[in-house]
Motif scaffolding. Structure first.
Motif, mmCIF file in Angstrom:
data_model
loop_
_atom_site.group_PDB
_atom_site.id
_atom_site.type_symbol
_atom_site.label_atom_id
_atom_site.label_comp_id
_atom_site.label_asym_id
_atom_site.label_seq_id
_atom_site.Cartn_x
_atom_site.Cartn_y
_atom_site.Cartn_z
ATOM 1 N N TYR A 17 -15.744 -7.345 6.687
ATOM 2 C CA TYR A 17 -14.782 -7.288 5.587
ATOM 3 C C TYR A 17 -14.537 -8.736 5.194
ATOM 4 O O TYR A 17 -13.757 -9.427 5.812
ATOM 5 N N TYR B 20 -19.978 -5.011 11.295
ATOM 6 C CA TYR B 20 -19.000 -4.614 10.280
ATOM 7 C C TYR B 20 -18.471 -5.907 9.666
ATOM 8 O O TYR B 20 -18.119 -6.846 10.381
ATOM 9 N N GLU C 160 0.853 -1.202 0.000
ATOM 10 C CA GLU C 160 0.000 0.000 0.000
ATOM 11 C C GLU C 160 0.885 1.248 0.000
ATOM 12 O O GLU C 160 1.934 1.262 0.657
ATOM 13 N N SER D 49 -13.129 3.646 7.353
ATOM 14 C CA SER D 49 -12.150 3.606 8.436
ATOM 15 C C SER D 49 -12.652 2.556 9.411
ATOM 16 O O SER D 49 -13.689 2.764 10.048
ATOM 17 N N LEU D 50 -11.912 1.451 9.530
ATOM 18 C CA LEU D 50 -12.360 0.348 10.399
ATOM 19 C C LEU D 50 -12.688 0.864 11.790
ATOM 20 O O LEU D 50 -13.747 0.560 12.338
ATOM 21 N N ASN E 72 -18.231 -2.813 2.379
ATOM 22 C CA ASN E 72 -17.981 -2.070 1.146
ATOM 23 C C ASN E 72 -18.675 -2.780 -0.013
ATOM 24 O O ASN E 72 -18.135 -3.719 -0.598
ATOM 25 N N GLU F 87 2.081 -2.184 11.279
ATOM 26 C CA GLU F 87 1.612 -2.304 9.897
ATOM 27 C C GLU F 87 2.617 -1.680 8.941
ATOM 28 O O GLU F 87 2.771 -2.116 7.798
ATOM 29 N N ASP G 126 -1.487 -0.750 14.549
ATOM 30 C CA ASP G 126 -1.834 -0.118 13.274
ATOM 31 C C ASP G 126 -1.784 1.370 13.582
ATOM 32 O O ASP G 126 -2.747 1.927 14.099
ATOM 33 N N LEU H 18 -8.160 -7.126 6.027
ATOM 34 C CA LEU H 18 -7.712 -6.666 7.337
ATOM 35 C C LEU H 18 -6.686 -7.610 7.958
ATOM 36 O O LEU H 18 -6.675 -8.799 7.670
ATOM 37 N N ARG H 19 -5.816 -7.058 8.814
ATOM 38 C CA ARG H 19 -4.696 -7.822 9.372
ATOM 39 C C ARG H 19 -5.041 -8.353 10.746
ATOM 40 O O ARG H 19 -5.497 -7.610 11.627
ATOM 41 N N LEU I 249 -1.936 4.168 11.984
ATOM 42 C CA LEU I 249 -2.953 5.043 11.418
ATOM 43 C C LEU I 249 -3.927 4.180 10.623
ATOM 44 O O LEU I 249 -3.559 3.653 9.571
ATOM 45 N N ASP I 250 -5.135 4.047 11.144
ATOM 46 C CA ASP I 250 -6.143 3.230 10.466
ATOM 47 C C ASP I 250 -7.121 4.119 9.713
ATOM 48 O O ASP I 250 -7.548 5.142 10.230
ATOM 49 N N GLY I 251 -7.448 3.697 8.490
ATOM 50 C CA GLY I 251 -8.355 4.500 7.669
ATOM 51 C C GLY I 251 -7.578 5.458 6.787
ATOM 52 O O GLY I 251 -8.017 6.574 6.512
ATOM 53 N N SER I 252 -6.415 4.986 6.320
ATOM 54 C CA SER I 252 -5.495 5.883 5.591
ATOM 55 C C SER I 252 -6.150 6.566 4.401
ATOM 56 O O SER I 252 -5.815 7.695 4.060
ATOM 57 N N GLU J 132 -5.219 -5.365 13.694
ATOM 58 C CA GLU J 132 -6.564 -4.826 13.444
ATOM 59 C C GLU J 132 -7.618 -5.753 14.080
ATOM 60 O O GLU J 132 -8.314 -5.368 15.005
ATOM 61 N N TYR K 203 -20.921 2.955 5.984
ATOM 62 C CA TYR K 203 -19.549 2.496 5.737
ATOM 63 C C TYR K 203 -18.686 3.706 5.436
ATOM 64 O O TYR K 203 -18.860 4.350 4.409
HETATM 65 O O1 LIG Z 1 -11.434 0.630 0.852
HETATM 66 P P1 LIG Z 1 -11.848 -0.686 1.416
HETATM 67 O O2 LIG Z 1 -11.387 -1.863 0.582
HETATM 68 O O3 LIG Z 1 -13.280 -0.761 1.756
HETATM 69 O O4 LIG Z 1 -11.035 -0.844 2.786
HETATM 70 C C1 LIG Z 1 -11.321 -0.009 3.867
HETATM 71 C C2 LIG Z 1 -10.683 -0.640 5.069
HETATM 72 O O5 LIG Z 1 -9.280 -0.627 4.914
HETATM 73 C C3 LIG Z 1 -8.661 0.070 5.995
HETATM 74 O O6 LIG Z 1 -8.412 1.373 5.612
HETATM 75 C C4 LIG Z 1 -7.375 -0.675 6.287
HETATM 76 O O7 LIG Z 1 -6.649 -0.068 7.290
HETATM 77 P P2 LIG Z 1 -5.392 0.891 7.021
HETATM 78 O O8 LIG Z 1 -5.915 2.193 6.592
HETATM 79 O O9 LIG Z 1 -4.759 0.910 8.363
HETATM 80 O O10 LIG Z 1 -4.514 0.236 5.994
HETATM 81 C C5 LIG Z 1 -9.693 0.025 7.118
HETATM 82 O O11 LIG Z 1 -9.592 1.074 8.009
HETATM 83 C C6 LIG Z 1 -10.992 0.133 6.350
HETATM 84 O O12 LIG Z 1 -12.089 -0.400 7.020
#
Ligand SMILES: O=P(O)(O)OC[C@H]1O[C@](O)(COP(=O)(O)O)[C@@H](O)[C@@H]1O
Ligand SMILES: [Mg+2]
Ligand SMILES: [Mg+2]
Length: 335
Positions: free
Chosen positions: A261, A259, A69, A244-245, A214, A98, A118, A272-273, A120-123, A277, A241
């Protein structure tokens, strides 16, 4: 409203940690200090995030992480800040991040703890002012002190967690965590620079009317997941949705919801890891009366084999996770 210890809303995080420590007569204060180190790094990262638009910290960093990524600048900044705080704190011997290919040895060989994070989640939401977060899991090392943490120390199943939590950087910044004795949430007051108890004894509703998935990848979902999504629509659940997890999980934890995935034909192991996560949020949700599986197995019992392994995630209100699993099971029985 008070927590289980009778600590009122408004208690500072520091005081809460101290009081909780008294619960464990054999406690030596290291885990408490580790939680404080995480809270300190969260305050610093929160400040960077709040000013992101003003500072040159938005956009891509120009490198890829081990997941392939594109790292965002704030991914890297948060990674540096948390690693520095954990290293300087002295309680952590090894960190799994991560943003780092390999486990990081902090040099604190006397450190009793392993942290998987992790940063920063929801990059994908960093530059668009949508809630993002940090997720962390804490394990005790199994190897002798006095040397670096081993892979066995790192690859422990979720049931071995001694602590887990997340920080959500949203309309307000909150730290939510558990050490296996319930879940409590703290809201950050930037004017005082303190986290205060705002959500004692978080319990998630048994069921809800929110589903988070998603649907853009609907065509690649397993049949059972497609049928569960249809079931949610037939029951007029709300689709929520934000990508951001931490944000999706936090909303559903408080309001009730699920939720998902899933594994898809494109990503058979999901996205997800497990280590930084899924395990942390599984510990939180179970402590709040919820459930977390990979569609059939309890996340917390999965034995990891790799630092960055992925796994499908079905997490939230227990009755909703059960229902989703029913559809997956029915699909397996048909095939
Ligand atoms: O864009 P997608 O495939 O729905 O994925 C969104 C998911 O990926 C993530 O962004 C993965 O986490 P990171 O941002 O820490 O890599 C989750 O926060 C989120 O729920
Ligand atoms: Mg993440
Ligand atoms: Mg991340």
């Amino acid at each position: 409203m008070n927590d289980k210890l009778g600590l009122p809303v408004g208690t500072t995080l520091d005081r809460f940690i101290m009081r909780k420590q008294e619960d464990f007569p054999y406690a030596t204060g290291e885990l408490s200090q580790l939680l404080r180190d995480i809270a300190l790094a969260a305050k610093i990262v929160n400040r960077e995030i709040n000013r992101a638009g003003l500072l040159d910290v938005t956009g891509a960093y120009g490198q890829q992480n081990v997941q392939g990524e594109d790292q965002q600048k704030l991914d890297v900044i948060a990674n540096i800040r948390f690693i520095r705080a954990l290293r300087n704190g002295g309680e952590v011997c090894t960190i799994i991040s991560e943003e780092e290919d390999d486990a990081i040895q902090t040099g604190n060989t006397k450190g009793k703890y392993i942290v998987a994070i992790d940063p920063l989640d929801g990059s994908s939401n960093i530059d668009v002012n949508v809630s993002i977060g940090t997720i962390f899991s804490i394990y005790r090392r199994t190897s002798e002190q006095g040397c670096d943490g081993t892979m066995d120390d790192c690859l422990q199943p979720g049931i071995n967690q001694v602590g887990a939590g997340y920080i959500i950087y949203g309309s307000s910044t909150m730290l939510v965590y558990t050490t296996g004795n319930g879940v409590n949430g703290f809201t950050y007051d930037p004017t005082l620079g303190e986290f205060f108890l705002s959500h004692p004894n978080i319990c998630t509703p048994k069921s809800g009317k929110i589903y988070s998935i998603n649907e853009g990848t609907y065509n690649f979902f397993p049949e059972g997941v497609k049928q569960y999504v249809t079931y949610c629509k037939d029951n007029e659940y709300s689709a929520r949705y934000i990508g951001s997890l931490v944000g999706d999980f936090h909303r559903n934890l408080l309001k009730g919801g699920i939720y998902i995935y899933p594994s898809t034909s494109k990503a058979p192991k999901g996205k997800l890891r497990l280590m930084y996560e899924c395990n942390a949020l599984a510990f939180i949700v179970e402590q709040a009366g919820g459930k977390a599986t990979n569609g059939s197995e309890r996340i917390m019992e999965l034995v990891p084999t790799e630092l960055h392994q992925r796994c499908p995630l079905f997490i939230g209100s227990p009755e909703m996770v059960d229902k989703a699993e029913e559809f997956l099971k029915a699909e397996v029985e048909v095939n």
